[in-house]
Design a protein around this motif. Structure first.
Motif, PDB file in Angstrom:
ATOM      1  N   MET A   1       0.967  -1.046  -0.042  1.00  0.00           N
ATOM      2  CA  MET A   1       0.026  -0.002   0.067  1.00  0.00           C
ATOM      3  C   MET A   1       0.818   1.289   0.056  1.00  0.00           C
ATOM      4  SD  MET A   1      -3.069   0.769   2.425  1.00  0.00           S
ATOM      5  CE  MET A   1      -4.253  -0.310   1.648  1.00  0.00           C
ATOM      6  N   GLU A   2       0.432   2.382  -0.581  1.00  0.00           N
ATOM      7  CA  GLU A   2       1.485   3.356  -0.817  1.00  0.00           C
ATOM      8  C   GLU A   2       0.621   4.615   0.013  1.00  0.00           C
ATOM      9  OE1 GLU A   2       3.581   3.775  -4.632  1.00  0.00           O
ATOM     10  OE2 GLU A   2       1.700   4.611  -4.864  1.00  0.00           O
ATOM     11  N   LEU A   3       1.385   5.530   0.274  1.00  0.00           N
ATOM     12  CA  LEU A   3       1.156   6.937   1.144  1.00  0.00           C
ATOM     13  C   LEU A   3       1.274   7.955   0.308  1.00  0.00           C
ATOM     14  CD1 LEU A   3       0.503   8.357   3.808  1.00  0.00           C
ATOM     15  CD2 LEU A   3       3.044   8.271   4.297  1.00  0.00           C
ATOM     16  N   GLN A   4       0.462   8.724  -0.108  1.00  0.00           N
ATOM     17  CA  GLN A   4       0.858   9.989  -0.673  1.00  0.00           C
ATOM     18  C   GLN A   4       0.782  11.174   0.087  1.00  0.00           C
ATOM     19  OE1 GLN A   4      -1.286  10.546  -4.639  1.00  0.00           O
ATOM     20  NE2 GLN A   4      -1.322  12.680  -4.293  1.00  0.00           N
ATOM     21  N   ILE A   5       1.824  11.926   0.038  1.00  0.00           N
ATOM     22  CA  ILE A   5       2.111  12.966   0.834  1.00  0.00           C
ATOM     23  C   ILE A   5       1.999  14.332  -0.033  1.00  0.00           C
ATOM     24  CG2 ILE A   5       3.929  14.400   2.076  1.00  0.00           C
ATOM     25  CD1 ILE A   5       5.444  11.320   2.127  1.00  0.00           C
ATOM     26  N   SER A   6       1.173  15.113   0.326  1.00  0.00           N
ATOM     27  CA  SER A   6       0.860  16.533  -0.466  1.00  0.00           C
ATOM     28  C   SER A   6       1.141  17.667   0.648  1.00  0.00           C
ATOM     29  CB  SER A   6      -0.452  16.371  -1.021  1.00  0.00           C
ATOM     30  OG  SER A   6      -0.642  15.569  -1.799  1.00  0.00           O
TER      31      SER A   6
ATOM     32  N   ARG B   1       4.916   9.819  -3.430  1.00  0.00           N
ATOM     33  CA  ARG B   1       4.266   8.659  -3.015  1.00  0.00           C
ATOM     34  C   ARG B   1       5.423   7.599  -2.432  1.00  0.00           C
ATOM     35  NH1 ARG B   1       0.463   7.849  -8.093  1.00  0.00           N
ATOM     36  NH2 ARG B   1      -1.279   8.988  -7.259  1.00  0.00           N
ATOM     37  N   VAL B   2       5.104   7.148  -1.238  1.00  0.00           N
ATOM     38  CA  VAL B   2       6.131   6.066  -0.767  1.00  0.00           C
ATOM     39  C   VAL B   2       5.471   4.929  -0.153  1.00  0.00           C
ATOM     40  CG1 VAL B   2       7.368   8.096   0.124  1.00  0.00           C
ATOM     41  CG2 VAL B   2       5.788   7.115   1.845  1.00  0.00           C
ATOM     42  N   ALA B   3       6.170   3.929  -0.191  1.00  0.00           N
ATOM     43  CA  ALA B   3       5.596   2.584   0.298  1.00  0.00           C
ATOM     44  C   ALA B   3       5.232   2.908   1.818  1.00  0.00           C
ATOM     45  CB  ALA B   3       6.603   1.583   0.202  1.00  0.00           C
ATOM     46  N   LEU B   4       4.205   2.262   2.190  1.00  0.00           N
ATOM     47  CA  LEU B   4       3.847   2.229   3.550  1.00  0.00           C
ATOM     48  C   LEU B   4       4.305   1.202   4.439  1.00  0.00           C
ATOM     49  CD1 LEU B   4       2.187   3.983   5.741  1.00  0.00           C
ATOM     50  CD2 LEU B   4       0.049   2.772   5.242  1.00  0.00           C
ATOM     51  N   ASP B   5       5.656   1.315   4.972  1.00  0.00           N
ATOM     52  CA  ASP B   5       5.963   0.367   5.938  1.00  0.00           C
ATOM     53  C   ASP B   5       6.534   0.764   7.524  1.00  0.00           C
ATOM     54  OD1 ASP B   5       8.563   1.748   5.939  1.00  0.00           O
ATOM     55  OD2 ASP B   5       9.379   0.437   4.267  1.00  0.00           O
ATOM     56  N   ALA B   6       7.123   0.028   7.914  1.00  0.00           N
ATOM     57  CA  ALA B   6       6.956   0.100   9.578  1.00  0.00           C
ATOM     58  C   ALA B   6       8.009   1.301   9.841  1.00  0.00           C
ATOM     59  CB  ALA B   6       7.614  -1.234  10.281  1.00  0.00           C
ATOM     60  N   ALA B   7       9.003   1.455   8.876  1.00  0.00           N
ATOM     61  CA  ALA B   7      10.123   2.425   9.265  1.00  0.00           C
ATOM     62  C   ALA B   7       9.697   3.973   8.944  1.00  0.00           C
ATOM     63  CB  ALA B   7      11.316   2.118   8.626  1.00  0.00           C
ATOM     64  N   ILE B   8       8.571   4.315   8.076  1.00  0.00           N
ATOM     65  CA  ILE B   8       8.305   5.262   7.474  1.00  0.00           C
ATOM     66  C   ILE B   8       7.746   6.519   8.622  1.00  0.00           C
ATOM     67  CG2 ILE B   8       5.853   4.846   7.325  1.00  0.00           C
ATOM     68  CD1 ILE B   8       6.171   6.299   4.408  1.00  0.00           C
TER      69      ILE B   8
ATOM     70  N   ARG C   1       1.091  26.121   7.169  1.00  0.00           N
ATOM     71  CA  ARG C   1       1.432  24.988   6.219  1.00  0.00           C
ATOM     72  C   ARG C   1       0.827  23.641   6.554  1.00  0.00           C
ATOM     73  NH1 ARG C   1       7.886  25.413   4.636  1.00  0.00           N
ATOM     74  NH2 ARG C   1       7.662  27.178   3.274  1.00  0.00           N
ATOM     75  N   THR C   2       0.232  23.019   5.726  1.00  0.00           N
ATOM     76  CA  THR C   2      -0.279  21.541   6.279  1.00  0.00           C
ATOM     77  C   THR C   2       0.195  20.648   5.160  1.00  0.00           C
ATOM     78  OG1 THR C   2      -2.547  22.927   6.292  1.00  0.00           O
ATOM     79  CG2 THR C   2      -2.821  20.633   5.835  1.00  0.00           C
ATOM     80  N   VAL C   3       0.157  19.391   5.499  1.00  0.00           N
ATOM     81  CA  VAL C   3       0.402  18.192   5.024  1.00  0.00           C
ATOM     82  C   VAL C   3      -0.730  17.122   4.619  1.00  0.00           C
ATOM     83  CG1 VAL C   3       2.002  15.913   4.473  1.00  0.00           C
ATOM     84  CG2 VAL C   3       2.776  18.202   5.507  1.00  0.00           C
ATOM     85  N   ARG C   4      -1.038  16.849   3.544  1.00  0.00           N
ATOM     86  CA  ARG C   4      -2.327  16.012   3.452  1.00  0.00           C
ATOM     87  C   ARG C   4      -1.689  14.693   3.028  1.00  0.00           C
ATOM     88  NH1 ARG C   4      -5.930  18.654  -0.094  1.00  0.00           N
ATOM     89  NH2 ARG C   4      -6.865  19.381   1.666  1.00  0.00           N
ATOM     90  N   LEU C   5      -2.211  13.587   3.763  1.00  0.00           N
ATOM     91  CA  LEU C   5      -1.663  12.195   3.855  1.00  0.00           C
ATOM     92  C   LEU C   5      -2.764  11.409   3.258  1.00  0.00           C
ATOM     93  CD1 LEU C   5       0.045  11.709   7.120  1.00  0.00           C
ATOM     94  CD2 LEU C   5       1.165  12.398   4.972  1.00  0.00           C
ATOM     95  N   LYS C   6      -2.733  10.926   2.146  1.00  0.00           N
ATOM     96  CA  LYS C   6      -3.892   9.926   1.484  1.00  0.00           C
ATOM     97  C   LYS C   6      -3.419   8.321   1.544  1.00  0.00           C
ATOM     98  CE  LYS C   6      -6.701   9.546  -2.405  1.00  0.00           C
ATOM     99  NZ  LYS C   6      -6.914   9.932  -3.628  1.00  0.00           N
ATOM    100  N   ILE C   7      -3.987   7.497   1.951  1.00  0.00           N
ATOM    101  CA  ILE C   7      -3.881   6.180   1.866  1.00  0.00           C
ATOM    102  C   ILE C   7      -5.127   5.309   1.491  1.00  0.00           C
ATOM    103  CG2 ILE C   7      -3.070   4.119   3.297  1.00  0.00           C
ATOM    104  CD1 ILE C   7      -2.879   7.438   4.985  1.00  0.00           C
ATOM    105  N   GLY C   8      -5.049   4.891   0.215  1.00  0.00           N
ATOM    106  CA  GLY C   8      -6.343   4.467  -0.227  1.00  0.00           C
ATOM    107  C   GLY C   8      -7.278   5.599  -0.461  1.00  0.00           C
ATOM    108  N   GLU C   9      -8.482   5.154   0.069  1.00  0.00           N
ATOM    109  CA  GLU C   9      -9.409   6.302  -0.182  1.00  0.00           C
ATOM    110  C   GLU C   9      -9.696   7.338   1.050  1.00  0.00           C
ATOM    111  OE1 GLU C   9     -11.228   7.079  -2.823  1.00  0.00           O
ATOM    112  OE2 GLU C   9     -10.082   5.470  -3.765  1.00  0.00           O
ATOM    113  N   ILE C  10      -8.628   7.042   2.152  1.00  0.00           N
ATOM    114  CA  ILE C  10      -8.799   7.899   3.492  1.00  0.00           C
ATOM    115  C   ILE C  10      -7.543   9.170   3.401  1.00  0.00           C
ATOM    116  CG2 ILE C  10      -8.053   7.825   5.962  1.00  0.00           C
ATOM    117  CD1 ILE C  10      -8.929   4.613   5.842  1.00  0.00           C
ATOM    118  N   GLU C  11      -8.076  10.491   3.477  1.00  0.00           N
ATOM    119  CA  GLU C  11      -7.278  11.575   3.759  1.00  0.00           C
ATOM    120  C   GLU C  11      -7.361  12.216   5.053  1.00  0.00           C
ATOM    121  OE1 GLU C  11      -7.960  14.616   0.798  1.00  0.00           O
ATOM    122  OE2 GLU C  11      -7.794  12.777  -0.868  1.00  0.00           O
TER     123      GLU C  11
END
Length: 122
Positions: free
Chosen positions: A1-6, A60-67, A85-95
């Motif tokens: 699963m990937e994590l998107q960072i905006s 986009r980064v792989a979602l793993d234990a060390a992230i 400033r804000t960072v939006r994290l998106k995992i699948g359909e969750i933001e």
């Protein structure tokens, strides 16, 4: 699963294509890579022909234990550098939008739990 960072700029930030703002984004990306994180940039583009591509501030980064520990310092520093400033994290359909390094760590921990449940159900 990937994590998107905006990375979402503050209203007080310089314009997105400015050298100052691009330098801030470039520093975050370089720091993440130097810490060993494999990141893929989303949506970079050239401002005009012959110029270096502008950094979108989305990765986009792989979602793993060390992230969590890897992201916390550089992203937290970027957040603290300018109020708003804000960072939006998106995992699948969750933001989730975060404004502090501690919020970032909490959301990543929840995302890891979500990933673990999703993987166990499949």
């Amino acid at each position: 699963m990937e994590l998107q960072i905006s990375m979402i700029p503050s209203p007080e930030d310089p314009p997105w294509m400015s050298d100052a703002y691009q330098s801030d984004l470039r520093m975050v990306g370089l720091t993440l890579r130097a810490d060993g994180l494999e990141i893929r940039e989303v949506g970079g583009r050239s401002a005009r022909e012959g110029c270096a591509a502008c950094i979108s501030g989305e990765w986009r980064v792989a979602l793993d234990a060390a992230i969590g520990p890897i992201l916390k310092a550089p992203v937290g520093s970027w957040l603290q550098a300018r109020r708003g400033r804000t960072v939006r994290l998106k995992i699948g359909e969750i933001e989730a939008d975060v404004r502090t390094a501690d919020e970032l760590a909490s959301v990543i921990k929840l995302a890891k739990g979500y990933q673990d449940v999703a993987e166990s159900e499949s």
